[in-house]
Write a protein that holds these residues in place. Structure first.
Motif, mmCIF file in Angstrom:
data_model
loop_
_atom_site.group_PDB
_atom_site.id
_atom_site.type_symbol
_atom_site.label_atom_id
_atom_site.label_comp_id
_atom_site.label_asym_id
_atom_site.label_seq_id
_atom_site.Cartn_x
_atom_site.Cartn_y
_atom_site.Cartn_z
ATOM 1 N N GLY A 450 0.814 -0.910 -0.331
ATOM 2 C CA GLY A 450 0.055 -0.030 -0.312
ATOM 3 C C GLY A 450 0.545 1.610 0.142
ATOM 4 N N ALA A 451 0.399 2.523 -0.343
ATOM 5 C CA ALA A 451 0.995 3.422 -0.124
ATOM 6 C C ALA A 451 1.602 3.909 1.365
ATOM 7 N N GLY A 452 1.430 2.982 2.601
ATOM 8 C CA GLY A 452 1.840 3.181 3.301
ATOM 9 C C GLY A 452 3.528 2.456 3.643
ATOM 10 N N LEU A 454 5.322 2.201 0.864
ATOM 11 C CA LEU A 454 5.956 2.723 -0.068
ATOM 12 C C LEU A 454 6.312 4.564 0.777
ATOM 13 N N ASP A 455 5.553 4.527 1.604
ATOM 14 C CA ASP A 455 6.265 6.087 2.466
ATOM 15 C C ASP A 455 7.280 5.832 3.486
ATOM 16 N N ALA A 456 7.185 4.197 3.927
ATOM 17 C CA ALA A 456 8.109 3.922 5.075
ATOM 18 C C ALA A 456 9.164 3.105 4.512
ATOM 19 N N ALA A 457 9.892 3.265 3.196
ATOM 20 C CA ALA A 457 10.704 2.859 2.476
ATOM 21 C C ALA A 457 11.452 3.488 2.115
ATOM 22 N N THR A 458 11.760 4.616 3.302
ATOM 23 C CA THR A 458 13.303 5.549 3.274
ATOM 24 C C THR A 458 14.358 4.666 2.366
ATOM 25 N N ASP A 459 15.365 5.406 2.043
ATOM 26 C CA ASP A 459 16.219 4.982 1.235
ATOM 27 C C ASP A 459 16.222 3.759 0.303
ATOM 28 N N THR A 460 15.531 3.560 -0.524
ATOM 29 C CA THR A 460 14.643 2.913 -1.366
ATOM 30 C C THR A 460 14.345 2.789 -2.714
ATOM 31 N N SER A 461 15.076 2.205 -2.693
ATOM 32 C CA SER A 461 14.758 3.010 -4.993
ATOM 33 C C SER A 461 13.534 1.632 -4.826
ATOM 34 N N ILE A 462 12.578 2.808 -5.560
ATOM 35 C CA ILE A 462 11.176 1.652 -5.960
ATOM 36 C C ILE A 462 10.865 1.887 -7.365
ATOM 37 N N LEU A 598 -6.961 -1.193 -18.368
ATOM 38 C CA LEU A 598 -6.578 -0.589 -18.508
ATOM 39 C C LEU A 598 -5.500 -0.074 -17.291
ATOM 40 N N PRO A 599 -4.564 0.780 -16.827
ATOM 41 C CA PRO A 599 -3.467 1.146 -16.550
ATOM 42 C C PRO A 599 -4.088 0.979 -14.563
ATOM 43 N N ASN A 600 -3.204 -0.182 -13.930
ATOM 44 C CA ASN A 600 -3.727 -0.150 -12.344
ATOM 45 C C ASN A 600 -3.192 1.480 -11.734
ATOM 46 N N GLU A 601 -3.840 1.897 -11.468
ATOM 47 C CA GLU A 601 -3.526 3.573 -11.192
ATOM 48 C C GLU A 601 -3.615 3.925 -9.522
ATOM 49 N N GLN A 602 -3.248 2.746 -8.541
ATOM 50 C CA GLN A 602 -3.423 2.393 -7.590
ATOM 51 C C GLN A 602 -1.693 2.836 -7.021
ATOM 52 N N LEU A 603 -1.922 3.283 -5.839
ATOM 53 C CA LEU A 603 -0.666 3.822 -6.000
ATOM 54 C C LEU A 603 0.553 4.875 -6.499
ATOM 55 N N THR A 604 -0.583 5.535 -7.617
ATOM 56 C CA THR A 604 -0.325 6.362 -8.382
ATOM 57 C C THR A 604 0.090 7.833 -7.450
ATOM 58 N N ASP A 605 -0.457 8.206 -6.379
ATOM 59 C CA ASP A 605 -0.174 9.241 -5.387
ATOM 60 C C ASP A 605 1.453 9.219 -4.809
ATOM 61 N N SER A 606 2.222 8.172 -5.068
ATOM 62 C CA SER A 606 3.703 7.958 -4.839
ATOM 63 C C SER A 606 4.277 8.964 -5.428
#
Length: 643
Positions: A450-452, A454-462, A598-606
């Motif tokens: 989830g978006a959370g 991704l936010d917690a994955a600091t110093d990580t290439s995503i 259609l594209p899966n637009e979940q997490l697009t705000d990241s």
């Protein structure tokens, strides 16, 4: 790992480092009609990977032959051949210059002149009527081969390959289908080929390789070259050759020269075995014909089917095929899709591979390098884009975690592999997964990010490779009709209602044909509706247009052309002819939509993430793999820290 496949082999006193040949094929890499630096890099990469012999893209020996816009012209290829030799020889590969003339199977669009042919026989594809060659034209072709061979020898090639294959003028002279002459070249249909071989040999001498690519079955037994006739022809020519490549195909079956996955690999093993027996050791023989697996190639050599094997598409898919076999590792598989390696297409696409998109782009797609700045990386989505991104990141030294929300990796690759003739797609998914695990990627399935997270994955290439989602039905659907999608049907994720099935295909690719055939094989009444004027309208470039329509008709599947769905309910879909506006009902309890998802637009705000593949725009495996690779290379070369 030592095997006959990786053994050296000597021809005309020249030693190839393996028994694997990289054959001639259209690439669209040329600059005008010359071999370009892109050609050089393309061939050099296969030489570095262990190819024993490399035959360059067939060059026309006379200006009358201009079969496609970027078709090489032998007279303009001297410097290109020399550059290819210089790039390949340090790796040991022998380089043969491909020489040919396509005759009536060419095109007058570029030459602006009449096609040349043995007789006035219209090409079944273009329907263009050629001129019948007079003695002057025959002499010009022979001289063209001689001059091309002289230029090739002066360019330091190891030899030449003369094309008498599926789309060649020489084969047209061999065949009763196309050679109806009353002169000496009709009485002896091999005469022109003999004259050409003699002219080429006069320039090569005995210390360079003279190879012949020979169609040994036109699949037109009423008057064409049959396996029995070809055995006699091969026997008659054997003593004048250093190498004989056995192929099949002719004017009515040119697509069978390099067929897709609907034809089993190694489809001319028996034909090659018989030709090799006919020549009785007088000339080494090469097996061609979808030889894309190392085990099949080894078996053919061990069983005496051939002395060498042509593995062209296999080496487009993995230029390191021979090296990997020597090391006991599995090469990246060729899936026999023909989607990007057959490039006779009005768009002039460059040759490449859906699983190896760096093929054909060696001069612009850099080799990924390890980076000291590598740190943790998270790839979200385990389809082809995510798998390739994870593989390349791990190869570069990143500590990679791959998260997939379902219970298996492979995404739409595995879904598409459920279709008839597409099963090899699963081999690419298997290879990507195996490589990720070999390289130490931490694979976590049944994990939705989830978006959370991704936010917690600091110093990580995503990397986000979250794929696609279904689009709404193409028309209003009421009670009495079940609406579903192609991916749901192929994956078995839905239980279909009983009754007739209507497959709607606005795309024209292989998916709808596959869905319709799989449903028909289950005993369902099936029909296809398409806005196009034929089924599988986009299958021409892959060579499967005729085959797909034949399979659909043979399965008893109904066909509604130029039709779009207007509504669906009460066991019927209402279709409208898009030209006339006429509306008519078709019985239907299940409507399968084969539109693009259609594209899966979940997490697009990241922010600060790389998006790749279908979550940008649903396209093909090629774009998914390419974008996964390029994102990983970018992160490897430039420290991208997100979070």
């Amino acid at each position: 790992m030592r095997s006959t496949l990786t053994e050296q082999f000597t021809l005309a006193g020249r030693t190839a480092p393996s028994r694997v040949l990289f054959g001639p094929h259209e690439t669209n890499l040329g600059d005008d009609r010359t071999l370009s630096p892109r050609h050089v890099a393309y061939y050099a990469r296969r030489a570095r990977g262990g190819a024993g012999l490399i035959v360059t893209e067939a060059a026309s020996v006379h200006p009358s032959d201009w079969p496609y816009e970027r078709a090489p012209l032998a007279a303009d290829c001297g410097s290109g051949w020399r550059d290819v030799v210089a790039a390949c020889r340090p790796h040991g590969a022998l380089v043969l210059a491909g020489l040919g003339h396509t005759g009536l199977q060419g095109s007058s669009a570029w030459s602006q002149s009449a096609l040349w042919a043995p007789s006035r026989f219209a090409d079944p594809v273009s329907r263009e009527l050629p001129m019948e060659m007079e003695p002057a034209e025959i002499a010009a072709v022979i001289e063209g081969f001689r001059a091309a061979a002289a230029l090739a020898a002066a360019s330091d090639v190891d030899g030449v390959e003369i094309d008498a294959g599926a789309s060649s003028l020489l084969r047209q002279f061999h065949s009763g289908l196309t050679n109806r002459r009353a002169d000496a070249y009709g009485a002896d249909r091999l005469r022109l080929t003999r004259d050409v071989i003699a002219a080429v040999r006069s320039e090569l001498g005995d210390d360079r390789i003279l190879a012949l690519r020979l169609s040994c079955d036109e699949q037109a037994p009423w008057d064409g070259v049959t396996p029995e006739l070809a055995a006699d022809q091969a026997r008659a020519l054997a003593d004048s050759l250093d190498l004989l490549v056995v192929v099949r195909g002719g004017p009515y079956s040119s697509a069978s020269y390099r067929p897709d996955g609907h034809t089993e690999p190694g489809f001319i093993v028996d034909l090659c075995r018989n030709v090799r027996a006919a020549v009785d050791g007088r000339v080494p023989v090469v097996l061609q014909g979808s030889v894309v697996d190392a085990d099949l190639a080894r078996q053919a050599l061990d069983d005496g089917v051939a002395d060498l094997v042509e593995m062209t598409r296999a080496q487009i898919a993995d230029p390191d095929l021979v090296t990997r076999v020597r090391e006991g590792r599995s090469p990246r598989p060729c899936v026999l899709c023909n989607q990007t390696c057959l490039v006779r297409d009005p768009r002039n696409p460059v040759v490449t591979c859906i699983g190896n998109p760096s093929a054909g782009f060696e001069t612009v797609d850099p080799e990924p390098l390890e980076t000291a700045a590598a740190g943790p990386a998270l790839v979200v989505g385990g389809g082809p884009a995510g798998l390739e991104a994870a593989r390349v990141l791990a190869q570069r030294g990143f500590r990679v975690t791959l998260a997939e929300k379902t219970d298996r990796l492979g995404g739409m690759l595995r879904t598409a592999a459920a279709a008839a003739g597409r099963g090899r797609l699963a081999m690419l998914a298997d290879w990507l997964e195996a490589e990720c695990r070999r390289l130490g990627v931490e694979v976590r399935v049944d994990l939705e990010v989830g978006a959370g997270d991704l936010d917690a994955a600091t110093d990580t290439s995503i990397v986000l490779a979250t794929g696609s989602r279904p689009r709404p039905a193409p028309c209003p659907v009421g009670p009495g009709v079940q609406a579903t999608t192609a991916s749901e049907v192929l994956s078995g994720s839905v239980v279909l209602a009983p009754g007739p099935v209507l497959v709607f295909d606005p795309v024209g690719g292989p998916v709808a044909v596959s869905v319709a055939l799989s449903s028909a094989r289950c005993g369902r009444d099936v029909a296809i509706a398409t806005p196009d004027q034929l089924i599988g309208s986009r299958l021409g470039p892959t060579g499967d247009l005729v085959g797909a329509n034949r399979r659909v008709r043979s399965a008893g599947i109904g066909v509604h052309l130029a039709a779009i769905p207007v509504s669906a309910a009460a066991g019927e879909v209402l279709l409208e002819n898009r030209f006339t506006g006429e509306r008519f009902g078709v019985p239907c309890s299940v409507m399968v939509d084969c539109s693009h998802p259609l594209p899966n637009e979940q997490l697009t705000d990241s922010e600060d993430v790389a998006r790749v593949g279908d979550c940008i725009a649903p396209r093909t495996v090629l774009e998914a793999v390419r974008e996964g690779r390029l994102a990983a290379i970018s992160m490897s070369q430039y420290e991208v820290v997100t979070g």
